[in-house]
Design an enzyme around this catalytic site. Structure first.
Site, PDB file in Angstrom:
ATOM      1  N   LYS A 174       0.414  -1.580   0.510  1.00  9.87           N
ATOM      2  CA  LYS A 174       0.303  -0.411  -0.180  1.00  9.87           C
ATOM      3  C   LYS A 174       0.837   0.861   0.254  1.00  9.87           C
ATOM      4  CE  LYS A 174      -1.927   2.518   3.188  1.00  9.87           C
ATOM      5  NZ  LYS A 174      -2.209   3.731   2.322  1.00  9.87           N
ATOM      6  N   GLY A 227       6.785   5.562   7.565  1.00 12.74           N
ATOM      7  CA  GLY A 227       5.693   6.233   8.258  1.00 12.74           C
ATOM      8  C   GLY A 227       6.191   6.956   9.404  1.00 12.74           C
ATOM      9  N   SER A 228       4.825   7.350  10.090  1.00 12.85           N
ATOM     10  CA  SER A 228       5.279   8.263  11.407  1.00 12.85           C
ATOM     11  C   SER A 228       4.914   7.286  12.153  1.00 12.85           C
ATOM     12  CB  SER A 228       4.120   8.725  11.839  1.00 12.85           C
ATOM     13  OG  SER A 228       2.559   8.710  11.736  1.00 12.85           O
ATOM     14  N   GLU A 249      10.592   1.785  10.567  1.00 15.14           N
ATOM     15  CA  GLU A 249      11.169   2.720  10.163  1.00 15.14           C
ATOM     16  C   GLU A 249       9.821   4.427  10.308  1.00 15.14           C
ATOM     17  OE1 GLU A 249      14.139   2.602   9.499  1.00 15.14           O
ATOM     18  OE2 GLU A 249      14.309   1.119   9.247  1.00 15.14           O
ATOM     19  N   CYS A 283      13.061  12.009   5.720  1.00 16.10           N
ATOM     20  CA  CYS A 283      13.591  11.235   7.340  1.00 16.10           C
ATOM     21  C   CYS A 283      14.344  11.783   8.129  1.00 16.10           C
ATOM     22  CB  CYS A 283      13.022  10.092   7.216  1.00 16.10           C
ATOM     23  SG  CYS A 283      14.103   8.845   6.232  1.00 16.10           S
ATOM     24  N   GLU A 385       9.090  15.894  15.493  1.00 16.47           N
ATOM     25  CA  GLU A 385       9.548  16.059  14.616  1.00 16.47           C
ATOM     26  C   GLU A 385       8.602  17.532  13.318  1.00 16.47           C
ATOM     27  OE1 GLU A 385       8.286  12.445  11.626  1.00 16.47           O
ATOM     28  OE2 GLU A 385      10.115  13.280  10.579  1.00 16.47           O
TER      29      GLU A 385
HETATM   30  P1  NAD Z   1       2.108   8.500   8.271  1.00 16.87           P
HETATM   31  O1  NAD Z   1       2.262   6.943   9.240  1.00 16.87           O
HETATM   32  O2  NAD Z   1       0.798   8.749   8.391  1.00 16.87           O
HETATM   33  O3  NAD Z   1       1.533   7.162   6.784  1.00 16.87           O
HETATM   34  C1  NAD Z   1       2.354   6.187   6.533  1.00 16.87           C
HETATM   35  C2  NAD Z   1       1.432   5.294   5.428  1.00 16.87           C
HETATM   36  O4  NAD Z   1       0.377   4.940   6.689  1.00 16.87           O
HETATM   37  C3  NAD Z   1       0.760   5.278   4.264  1.00 16.87           C
HETATM   38  O5  NAD Z   1       0.994   4.364   3.855  1.00 16.87           O
HETATM   39  C4  NAD Z   1      -0.664   4.985   5.664  1.00 16.87           C
HETATM   40  O6  NAD Z   1      -1.877   4.672   5.098  1.00 16.87           O
HETATM   41  C5  NAD Z   1      -0.353   4.179   6.963  1.00 16.87           C
HETATM   42  N1  NAD Z   1      -1.308   4.068   7.805  1.00 16.87           N
HETATM   43  C6  NAD Z   1      -1.383   4.571   8.017  1.00 16.87           C
HETATM   44  N2  NAD Z   1      -2.617   4.484   9.193  1.00 16.87           N
HETATM   45  C7  NAD Z   1      -2.423   3.013   9.477  1.00 16.87           C
HETATM   46  C8  NAD Z   1      -2.837   2.474  10.275  1.00 16.87           C
HETATM   47  N3  NAD Z   1      -4.267   2.514  11.046  1.00 16.87           N
HETATM   48  N4  NAD Z   1      -2.425   0.046   9.629  1.00 16.87           N
HETATM   49  C9  NAD Z   1      -1.735   0.484   8.745  1.00 16.87           C
HETATM   50  N5  NAD Z   1      -1.688   1.566   8.241  1.00 16.87           N
HETATM   51  C10 NAD Z   1      -2.131   2.593   7.994  1.00 16.87           C
HETATM   52  O7  NAD Z   1       3.476   8.671   7.653  1.00 16.87           O
HETATM   53  P2  NAD Z   1       3.403   9.775   6.407  1.00 16.87           P
HETATM   54  O8  NAD Z   1       2.935  11.126   6.552  1.00 16.87           O
HETATM   55  O9  NAD Z   1       3.114   9.234   5.008  1.00 16.87           O
HETATM   56  O10 NAD Z   1       4.446   9.900   6.343  1.00 16.87           O
HETATM   57  C11 NAD Z   1       5.931  11.057   6.889  1.00 16.87           C
HETATM   58  C12 NAD Z   1       6.398  10.237   7.922  1.00 16.87           C
HETATM   59  O11 NAD Z   1       6.805   9.014   8.018  1.00 16.87           O
HETATM   60  C13 NAD Z   1       7.084  10.947   8.562  1.00 16.87           C
HETATM   61  O12 NAD Z   1       7.159  10.471  10.164  1.00 16.87           O
HETATM   62  C14 NAD Z   1       8.766  10.549   8.373  1.00 16.87           C
HETATM   63  O13 NAD Z   1       9.851  10.577   9.268  1.00 16.87           O
HETATM   64  C15 NAD Z   1       8.573   8.926   8.201  1.00 16.87           C
HETATM   65  N6  NAD Z   1       9.306   8.479   7.081  1.00 16.87           N
HETATM   66  C16 NAD Z   1      10.050   7.753   8.034  1.00 16.87           C
HETATM   67  C17 NAD Z   1      11.004   7.217   7.080  1.00 16.87           C
HETATM   68  C18 NAD Z   1      12.202   6.013   7.399  1.00 16.87           C
HETATM   69  O14 NAD Z   1      12.832   5.616   6.679  1.00 16.87           O
HETATM   70  N7  NAD Z   1      12.787   5.978   9.219  1.00 16.87           N
HETATM   71  C19 NAD Z   1      11.531   7.622   5.778  1.00 16.87           C
HETATM   72  C20 NAD Z   1      10.324   8.245   5.148  1.00 16.87           C
HETATM   73  C21 NAD Z   1       9.126   9.224   5.896  1.00 16.87           C
END
Ligand code: NAD
Length: 482
Positions: A174, A227-228, A249, A283, A385
């Site tokens: 996804k 993600g977050s 991550e 990130c 962040e």
């Molecule tokens: P997010 O956590 O809102 O979403 C990430 C993904 O998770 C999306 O596809 C979203 O639809 C999905 N998601 C949301 N709720 C979910 C649930 N309940 N169950 C399963 N999946 C779910 O993050 P974002 O706003 O898309 O991205 C930004 C964040 O990503 C920032 O915090 C950034 O630091 C982080 N990030 C980390 C890295 C790393 O390698 N550490 C790399 C890139 C981004």
């Protein structure tokens, strides 16, 4: 209006409910496409297809799997221009950046793991006196889930899918609902490459529906998430209750530590990049810049002058160094942190506002590069962040103080250290609570190295054999002989 479709069992199709969600062009602030607003049934169909395909794909020879992945990488390269334009339109980043970084890295990810799997091996343990030998197998897990964010859409999507497929798993993936376009174009390339039906399935939609259905389903054996920290924490709980493997991550608040004895010009150039590349939405961007007191004023003045020269412009302009941030909501969040910085006693040295473009771009979501000084290390702006083109600068007295400030957040993804003193760089990098430390550089990546964070930034490591280990299960076989 472009229509994005799910990729399930080799077919492109809308959500079963026919429901759709809007996809925005951040450079204009307008809707330009629609993606499936999928639900549990779509996910179930994808998981069933992946489960069925597992038998076929996991029994492919390594060479055959590797060649299939190389074919997909070739197709990404052949379609580089189109993919870069699509990535830029979907995410708001400059086209040159998508062309230089995002799309080349997507094909590299796939090629890297297509090669790595041919060199992946296991061990044997000889028990000479008992006349027995053990050998270990590393077997694919089955169906695995890959969930990625919006900041580097195809880059991070393929970073998960490639090792999972190379190791012989089938995948339900996804992309972020905010940036689904290149994942859709990628599914078209997989069809063109002849990837067998069901080996990779891409389901579009919201995290709390599609993501939740993927992570809670009994058939998904592992979850690879980027993600977050908030969503990662939720997934950790879901996975723990079901004993699934999980790789997380997550967010960061990375420090750049600049000592007076650094190569100043190189440091200034790279610090500008590490602060504002991709509108600060990487990130690994350094968002807290710590400078040794003796060069603080010089650095501040030079850095602000350079940041003011960065052109904020539309993505198709090759001179734009900073383009749109990903969404209206995200722009408002970033601006609210700048306001919070002022409330917390910070001084905005440059930037700090939304920038209006002309004509059809006038409603786009642009923010000027922002540098803030005068904040305490423990205030919200230095602890949370922001993930935008906003950095804070802070002076430090000595090595010990720099390390204390650097380690003072709940995050621990990466850190950058600038010094020409070898011993100092070794001492500091050992003392930093971070999964990745760069010395006198930033974002220099060897895909074989472990990638990931500590504390609230991550669990597990991606990259090289670490990713292949994650996507396989060890089995020991013990044989007695006479
Ligand atoms: P997010 O956590 O809102 O979403 C990430 C993904 O998770 C999306 O596809 C979203 O639809 C999905 N998601 C949301 N709720 C979910 C649930 N309940 N169950 C399963 N999946 C779910 O993050 P974002 O706003 O898309 O991205 C930004 C964040 O990503 C920032 O915090 C950034 O630091 C982080 N990030 C980390 C890295 C790393 O390698 N550490 C790399 C890139 C981004």
């Amino acid at each position: 209006m472009k229509e994005i479709l799910n990729y399930i069992n080799g077919e492109l199709k809308p959500a079963k409910s026919s429901s759709r969600l809007d996809v925005f062009d951040p450079s204009k602030g307008t809707v330009y496409a629609q993606a499936p607003d999928s639900g549990r049934q779509d996910v179930q169909e994808a998981i069933d297809a992946a489960n069925k395909a597992f038998d076929i794909w996991s029994n492919y020879s390594i060479d055959r799997r590797s060649r299939m992945l190389h074919r997909i990488a070739d197709l990404i390269e052949e379609n580089q221009e189109e993919l870069a334009l699509a990535e830029s339109k979907d995410n708001g980043k400059p086209v040159w950046l998508a062309n230089k970084v995002d799309i080349p890295r997507a094909s590299q990810n796939i090629r890297f793991f297509a090669n790595a799997i041919t060199q992946y091996s296991t061990e044997a343990y000889d028990m000479v006196e008992l006349k027995a030998i053990n050998y270990t197998l590393r077997q694919p897990l089955g169906v695995v889930a890959a969930i990625s964010p919006w900041n580097l859409p195809l880059y991070l999507f393929t970073w998960k899918i490639a090792p999972a497929l190379a190791a012989g798993n089938t995948v339900v993936a996804k992309p972020s609902e905010i940036t689904p376009m290149t994942a859709f174009l990628f599914s078209e390339l997989c069809i063109k490459a002849g990837l067998p039906n069901g080996v990779l399935n891409i389901v579009h939609g919201y995290g709390d529906k599609v993501g939740e259905a993927m992570t809670t389903n009994v058939l998904t054996k592992a979850i690879s998430f980027t993600g977050s920290t908030k969503v990662g924490g939720h997934i950790a709980k879901v996975a723990a209750e079901r004993f699934k493997k999980v790789s997380l991550e997550m967010g960061g608040k990375n420090p750049n530590i600049i000592f007076a004895d650094c190569d100043y010009d190189e440091m200034l150039k790279v610090t500008l990049r590490s602060s504002f590349t991709n509108q600060g939405q990487i990130c690994l961007c350094g968002s807290r810049i710590l400078i040794e007191k003796t060069i603080y004023k010089k650095f501040r003045d030079d850095f602000v002058e350079k940041a003011k020269q960065l052109k904020v412009g539309i993505p198709i302009d090759p001179n734009s160094k900073i383009s749109a941030v990903v969404s209206k909501g995200h722009m408002e969040k970033i601006l609210s942190y700048i306001e919070k910085a002022k409330e917390e006693g910070g001084v905005v040295l440059c930037g700090g506002q939304r920038v209006k473009m002309e004509g059809e771009y006038s409603e786009g979501w642009y923010i000027s590069p922002t540098i803030i000084e005068g904040l305490d290390q423990n205030c919200k702006v230095n602890q949370e962040e922001i993930f935008g083109p906003v950095v804070t600068i802070m002076p430090f007295e000595n090595e010990a103080e720099a390390i204390t400030i650097a380690n003072s957040t709940e995050y621990g993804l990466s850190a950058t250290v600038w010094t020409e003193n070898q011993s100092k760089s070794q001492r500091v990098s050992r003392a930093l609570n971070a999964g990745i430390v760069w010395i006198n550089t930033w974002l220099l990546r060897d895909l074989r190295t472990p990638f990931g964070g500590v504390k609230n930034s991550g669990m597990g490591r991606e990259g090289g054999y670490h990713a292949l280990n994650f996507f396989t299960e060890l089995k020991n076989v013990c044989i007695k002989y006479n």
